[in-house]
Enzyme design. Structure first.
Site, PDB file in Angstrom:
ATOM      1  N   LYS A  26       0.855  -1.188   0.000  1.00 59.27           N
ATOM      2  CA  LYS A  26       0.000   0.000   0.000  1.00 59.27           C
ATOM      3  C   LYS A  26       0.886   1.232   0.000  1.00 59.27           C
ATOM      4  CE  LYS A  26      -0.479   1.852   3.688  1.00 59.27           C
ATOM      5  NZ  LYS A  26       0.176   3.008   4.416  1.00 59.27           N
ATOM      6  N   PRO A 113       9.332  -5.063   3.703  1.00 62.88           N
ATOM      7  CA  PRO A 113       9.951  -4.706   4.982  1.00 62.88           C
ATOM      8  C   PRO A 113       8.902  -4.464   6.059  1.00 62.88           C
ATOM      9  CG  PRO A 113      10.857  -3.383   3.188  1.00 62.88           C
ATOM     10  CD  PRO A 113       9.675  -4.101   2.632  1.00 62.88           C
ATOM     11  N   VAL A 114       9.292  -4.727   7.298  1.00 65.48           N
ATOM     12  CA  VAL A 114       8.393  -4.565   8.444  1.00 65.48           C
ATOM     13  C   VAL A 114       8.494  -3.128   8.963  1.00 65.48           C
ATOM     14  CG1 VAL A 114       7.917  -5.370  10.791  1.00 65.48           C
ATOM     15  CG2 VAL A 114       8.604  -6.996   9.015  1.00 65.48           C
ATOM     16  N   ALA A 115       7.370  -2.593   9.454  1.00 63.34           N
ATOM     17  CA  ALA A 115       7.315  -1.233  10.017  1.00 63.34           C
ATOM     18  C   ALA A 115       7.845  -0.220   9.017  1.00 63.34           C
ATOM     19  CB  ALA A 115       8.110  -1.164  11.323  1.00 63.34           C
ATOM     20  N   ILE A 118       4.083   0.787   4.274  1.00 61.53           N
ATOM     21  CA  ILE A 118       3.461   0.316   3.032  1.00 61.53           C
ATOM     22  C   ILE A 118       2.455  -0.812   3.281  1.00 61.53           C
ATOM     23  CG2 ILE A 118       5.197   1.114   1.405  1.00 61.53           C
ATOM     24  CD1 ILE A 118       6.545  -1.600   1.564  1.00 61.53           C
ATOM     25  N   ASP A 155      -5.728   0.655   8.849  1.00 67.60           N
ATOM     26  CA  ASP A 155      -5.420   0.466   7.431  1.00 67.60           C
ATOM     27  C   ASP A 155      -5.993  -0.834   6.857  1.00 67.60           C
ATOM     28  OD1 ASP A 155      -4.100   2.825   7.029  1.00 67.60           O
ATOM     29  OD2 ASP A 155      -2.080   1.975   7.061  1.00 67.60           O
TER      30      ASP A 155
END
Length: 293
Positions: A26, A113-115, A118, A155
C-alpha cells in the site's frame, strides 16, 4: 508464478485446496493529518493506492491452526508471538464472526519490509481475510468482513478493499476511486524500521489543510504527507532516499508513504523506474520496481 504477485488456488495431491492471496504493498499518495481524536487515533485524509506486488498469504484447511513464516523478511517476525501476529488475529476473528470451527494452516511469505509505511501487517491481515472468505464461501465484500477489518486496524479496511481510494476518519471511511492504470512505481526503503506510534507522537498538531478534490493524480500532486517531517527526524536516512528519487529522470511524484520509512516514486516509463531502482540497490537499499494497479 511470481512469488510477489500470486493470487489463486492450488490443489494438493491429497485433494485439499490451498487459497493463495497477494497482500499488495500500500502507498499513501498523500496523507493529511487534521487533528488528534479523543479515541487516540488521528483524523486523516489520504489517497490510498496499491501495487501489483507484495507479501503472499496461503491458507488451507488443517488439523491444527498454525502460522508458518517464509520469505526474505520472515526472520524479522520470528521473535514475535505467532498467536499475536495480525494474520492470526485476523484468522481467529474470521472464525468467530462466521462460526467456522475448521482449523487452518497459514503461510505468510514475507517480501515487504516490516514497520515501513506500506501496509505490511495490515495487508497481510486483509489477504488472510480474503483467503478465508474464498475458502469458506463468504463474499469478499461482506459487510461483516469489513467490520472485522476495522476492528483489526485502521489500514486493514483499505487493504481489504485493495484498490485506489480516498480514506477519511481513521483512514477507514473509504471512497473507491478509478484505478491508476498500471503506472510504473518504485518503492525504496533505506533498511530502517520506523514506529508508527513514534512518528504520530512527533506530529506537531498543526492542521495544514484538507485534501483537495478532483482527479486523483492532481490531488496527490497538490497534497503532502504530514508525517514526513517527524519521520525524517527519527530516521534521517529518509532524506537521502527522497533526494535520490526526486532527482531521478522521469519522476512524476516522489514522496514518503504512510509513517515511513519507505518512499515511492511514480514514473512515466519502465526504463526510468528500473534505472532508479539500480541506483537505490547500489546504495544497499531495499527496492521494489512494480506497477500500481
Amino acid at each position: 508464478m511470481n512469488a510477489l504477485a500470486a493470487t489463486g488456488s492450488a490443489t494438493h495431491g491429497r485433494g485439499m485446496t490451498a487459497i493463495v492471496e497477494t497482500a499488495p504493498a500500500k502507498i499513501n499518495l498523500a496523507l493529511h493529518v487534521r487533528r488528534r481524536r479523543p479515541d487516540g487515533y488521528h483524523e486523516l485524509e489520504t489517497l490510498f493506492a496499491f501495487c501489483r506486488d507484495g507479501d503472499v498469504v496461503t491458507v488451507e484447511a488443517a488439523d491444527v491452526t498454525r502460522l508458518t513464516l517464509t520469505g526474505p523478511f520472515a526472520a524479522v517476525l520470528a521473535d514475535e508471538s505467532r498467536d499475536d501476529n495480525l494474520v492470526m488475529r485476523a484468522a481467529r476473528g474470521f472464525c468467530e464472526r462466521f462460526g467456522i470451527t475448521q482449523s487452518h494452516a497459514i503461510t505468510l511469505d514475507k517480501h515487504l519490509p516490516v514497520a515501513s509505511g506500506i501496509g505490511g501487517g495490515s495487508a497481510d491481515a486483509a489477504a488472510t481475510l480474503r483467503a478465508l472468505a474464498r475458502l469458506h464461501g463468504v463474499a469478499v465484500d461482506h459487510p461483516d468482513l469489513f467490520a472485522l477489518a476495522t476492528a483489526l486496524g485502521a489500514d486493514v479496511p483499505a487493504c481489504l478493499l485493495g484498490q485506489t481510494a480516498r480514506g477519511e476518519g481513521k483512514g477507514d471511511a473509504l471512497q473507491p476511486l478509478a484505478p491508476l492504470g498500471d503506472r510504473p512505481v518504485l518503492l525504496v526503503n533505506p533498511g530502517v524500521g520506523v514506529s508508527t506510534a513514534a512518528v504520530f507522537g512527533r506530529w506537531d498538531g498543526v492542521d495544514r489543510g484538507a485534501l483537495g478534490q478532483g482527479e486523483v493524480m492532481a490531488i496527490a500532486a497538490a497534497g503532502r504527507n504530514d508525517l514526513e517531517p517527524p519521520a525524517r527526524a527519527i530516521a534521517p536516512q529518509i532524506d537521502a532516499v527522497l533526494a535520490l528519487l526526486a532527482a531521478a529522470p522521469g519522476v512524476a511524484l516522489a514522496r514518503m508513504s504512510g509513517s515511513g520509512a519507505t518512499c515511492f516514486a511514480l514514473f512515466g516509463d519502465v526504463a526510468a523506474r528500473d534505472a532508479a531502482a539500480e541506483l537505490a540497490r547500489a546504495r544497499g537499499w531495499w527496492a521494489l520496481a512494480t506497477f500500481l494497479r
